[in-house]
Each structure stands twice: as C-alpha cells, then as structure tokens.
Design a protein around this motif. Structure first.
Motif, short mmCIF file in Angstrom:
data_model
loop_
_atom_site.label_atom_id
_atom_site.label_comp_id
_atom_site.label_asym_id
_atom_site.label_seq_id
_atom_site.Cartn_x
_atom_site.Cartn_y
_atom_site.Cartn_z
N THR A 1 -2.22 5.21 -12.65
CA THR A 1 -1.82 6.46 -13.32
C THR A 1 -2.88 7.56 -13.20
OG1 THR A 1 -2.70 5.57 -15.39
CG2 THR A 1 -0.34 5.26 -14.96
N ALA A 2 -3.97 7.29 -12.51
CA ALA A 2 -5.04 8.29 -12.39
C ALA A 2 -4.53 9.55 -11.70
CB ALA A 2 -6.21 7.69 -11.59
N ASP A 3 -5.01 10.73 -12.17
CA ASP A 3 -4.59 11.96 -11.52
C ASP A 3 -5.36 12.14 -10.21
OD1 ASP A 3 -7.13 13.09 -12.07
OD2 ASP A 3 -6.44 13.90 -13.98
N HIS A 4 -4.98 13.17 -9.46
CA HIS A 4 -5.53 13.32 -8.10
C HIS A 4 -7.03 13.59 -8.13
CE1 HIS A 4 -5.44 14.06 -3.80
NE2 HIS A 4 -6.13 15.19 -3.99
N ASP A 5 -7.51 14.38 -9.09
CA ASP A 5 -8.95 14.68 -9.17
C ASP A 5 -9.75 13.41 -9.46
OD1 ASP A 5 -8.54 17.34 -8.63
OD2 ASP A 5 -8.49 17.95 -10.73
N VAL B 1 -3.22 6.69 -0.31
CA VAL B 1 -2.92 7.41 -1.56
C VAL B 1 -3.69 8.72 -1.70
CG1 VAL B 1 -2.31 5.27 -2.76
CG2 VAL B 1 -4.68 6.09 -2.85
N GLY B 2 -4.49 9.10 -0.70
CA GLY B 2 -5.28 10.32 -0.84
C GLY B 2 -4.46 11.59 -0.78
N ASP B 3 -3.43 11.58 0.04
CA ASP B 3 -2.53 12.73 0.11
C ASP B 3 -1.41 12.54 -0.91
OD1 ASP B 3 0.22 13.81 1.42
OD2 ASP B 3 -1.47 15.10 1.96
N PRO B 4 -1.09 13.55 -1.71
CA PRO B 4 -0.06 13.38 -2.75
C PRO B 4 1.28 12.89 -2.21
CG PRO B 4 -1.29 15.41 -3.12
CD PRO B 4 -1.76 14.87 -1.80
N GLY C 1 7.14 2.46 -2.69
CA GLY C 1 7.28 1.20 -1.97
C GLY C 1 6.88 1.26 -0.53
N ALA C 2 6.51 2.44 0.01
CA ALA C 2 6.08 2.50 1.40
C ALA C 2 4.75 1.78 1.55
CB ALA C 2 5.94 3.96 1.85
N SER C 3 4.56 1.09 2.68
CA SER C 3 3.33 0.35 2.88
C SER C 3 2.33 1.08 3.76
CB SER C 3 3.62 -1.01 3.52
OG SER C 3 4.23 -0.84 4.78
N SER C 4 2.72 2.20 4.35
CA SER C 4 1.80 2.95 5.19
C SER C 4 2.02 4.44 4.99
CB SER C 4 2.01 2.59 6.67
OG SER C 4 3.34 2.81 7.05
N PRO C 5 1.02 5.27 5.29
CA PRO C 5 1.13 6.70 5.02
C PRO C 5 2.10 7.43 5.92
CG PRO C 5 -0.96 6.17 6.10
CD PRO C 5 -0.27 4.88 5.83
#
Length: 315
Positions: free
Chosen positions: A19-23, A57-60, A69-73
């Motif tokens: 649940t951490a926000d992007h910052d 998970v770095g890009d929103p 559920g995607a396993s890759s960016p």
C-alpha cells in the motif's frame, strides 16, 4: 509462464508494504540501491533483484498492471485481464489445456489435491472471509499473503505441473499421486512405475534457487532442519515394506532453472538412490534410468503394479 506464488514480491525486495505510495516506494528503491551496490560493499545478486523489483512497480502504470496480476512490466501480462481467475487456479494453467494425441500413462489419485485443500483453508482463515472469499486465487490476495500460505499454493502447482509431464510418458508407465505411505511418514507426491523401475518423486517450488549440500536439498525458503531427501527415502521405504516392493530410486523435482546443473545425484550410497533434477529432465530420467538400472520385464512389472494397487492409500 506465470511467476511462482512462492517468489518474493517486489514490495518485499524493496522493504515496503504493497500500500506504500509512489514517493515512499522511490525512497525505498534508492535506499536499497545504496545498500546493495557492489561498489559500496553490497551484494551483486541483491542489487540485481532490487533493479528487477523497480522495473515491475517503479512506473505507476506497470505497478497497476502488476497489482492486477501481470508478472512483467509494460503490459506483458501472464494473467487474464478480463476479470477471470488467475492461472494459479486449479486447472486453469496452460499445461492443463494441452492436447494429447497418444496413449497416456495410467494415472491414479489427485495431484496437488491435498496441498490445494490446505491452501484454501489457510487463505480463507487468513483473509477472515471463510467460504465467502470470492476468488482465493486473486493475484493481489495471494501476493499479500504470508509466505507459508504462498508456499503451500506453489507446492500444489508444482505437483500438478509434474503430473502433466508424467501423464505424457505413455502407456508403459503407471503413476499414483498424493500417496500416503503410512507409518506417519510424509506423503509421496508421485509414485511412478515404468520400464526402468519404481520411483518416488517429490515436487518442490520454493520460489528460488536450490542446491545440494551434504546429501540434502537446500536453498531459499527451505527450513534449517528440513530434510526433503531423507524424508522421501523414509516414505519410500515405508510404502515399500507395506506393498512388499523395492523402490529403484527417489527424486526431488524442482522448477527448471532453479538448479544450476538441472540434474544432480545425491549419492549412490543411499538405498534407494536419490536424485535432484529440473522438471524438463524428468522424462529422460524415468525412461533411461541410471547406467546400472535393469529393465523391468512385463511379468515383474505386473506383479509390482498389482501389489501397489492393493496397498496404495491416498491422502
């Protein structure tokens, strides 16, 4: 193929809550980079893991896809995007939809059944929803569950994947799945009878690499006191005494790529012989046997099969 439910999540690698926000996520990423960078005394493997986690998970947009559920960016999802249950659900994986055009091995029992029952009980207890839990295989739910629960689901999937390989061995093989060896020993995931002998198999997926050390399988998410090889040998011996048969060998089956050599002999001093191998090596292993494995004749095979059919009990 979808990732294993036992694999560490990007949030766990970065040390933040899902649940951490992007910052907060970015700060954790930079902190982990400094901690793990090889130039500052860090570990190269951990450093690479931090970079892979950030890629997911770095890009929103990538993070939103991963959480669905995607396993890759970048939208390269290994999961359904139409609201259907994920491929962690029983029977929904690609291997279960393969078309079989030749006679299959004789199959008995329910591979992965006991592990799935345990998983469903644990995930419902943990989620606090009981039987009303809408989708116990929802990727976001599974990824947020404790490691013990995710390992149970990974175990069920590993047994199911192995059973698909065993089914394709052909009519000369007989397979019993989820076998209770009795004498309070651990269950045998797969008992396989074929031309090169009788084997007891255990399917494992701990979400990371495995190795062999001092006659045992070790690796990520294996307990310090776990003895999977010795446990399987004891179970094979117990079933062998009950059925009055002798096992040719036992083998721990792991996901391809998790064992560096893909095949390791634990030691011929054991009785039965013990091996560790990647799943794709299993057909050759069972068909070829070891160098001094005698071919089991028709009469002998029939007798062993008859004794096992009378003795086998399923969990």
């Amino acid at each position: 193929m979808p990732e294993s439910p036992a694999q560490v999540t990007p949030y766990q690698v970065l040390g933040v809550a899902p649940t951490a926000d992007h910052d907060e996520l970015r700060r954790a990423y930079r902190r982990k980079l400094r901690e793990t960078h090889p130039d500052t005394g860090g570990d190269a493997v951990r450093f690479a893991a931090v970079q892979r986690a950030w890629q997911k998970v770095g890009d929103p947009a990538d993070r939103a896809a991963y959480d669905r559920g995607a396993s890759s960016p970048s939208g390269s999802a290994a999961w359904p995007t139409d609201g259907s249950s994920s491929t962690w659900a029983s029977g929904s994986g690609s291997t279960s939809r393969q078309q079989h055009t030749r006679p299959r091995a004789r199959l008995y029992g329910h591979p992965g059944g006991a592990a799935r029952e345990t998983y469903l009980r644990l995930i419902r207890e943990w989620a606090g929803r009981g039987p009303d839990l809408p989708d116990p295989y929802d990727p976001a739910l599974v990824r947020s569950a404790p490691l013990e629960i995710r390992l149970t689901l990974a175990k069920a999937i590993a047994e199911e994947e192995t059973s698909v390989v065993l089914a394709d061995l052909g009519i000369g093989f007989t397979v019993w799945n989820d076998v209770d060896p009795g004498r309070d020993e651990d269950k045998i995931d797969h008992v396989v009878l074929g031309p090169t002998g009788l084997y007891a198999l255990r399917s494992e997926d701990r979400g990371g690499s495995v190795s062999v050390s001092r006659g045992e399988v070790t690796g990520e998410n294996f307990g310090d006191r776990e003895q999977p090889v010795r446990s399987l040998v004891r179970s094979a011996r117990a079933l062998g005494r009950t059925a009055r048969v002798k096992f040719t060998g036992v083998a721990i089956i792991v996901p391809d790529g998790s064992l560096e050599s893909e095949f390791e002999e634990v030691g011929r001093a054991r009785s039965p012989e013990a091996f560790v191998l990647g799943r794709s090596r299993l057909p050759h292993f069972l068909r070829a046997g070891s160098a001094d494995t005698p071919i089991v004749g028709g009469t002998e095979s029939f007798e062993v099969r008859t004794r096992l059919q009378a003795a086998v009990r399923f969990v």
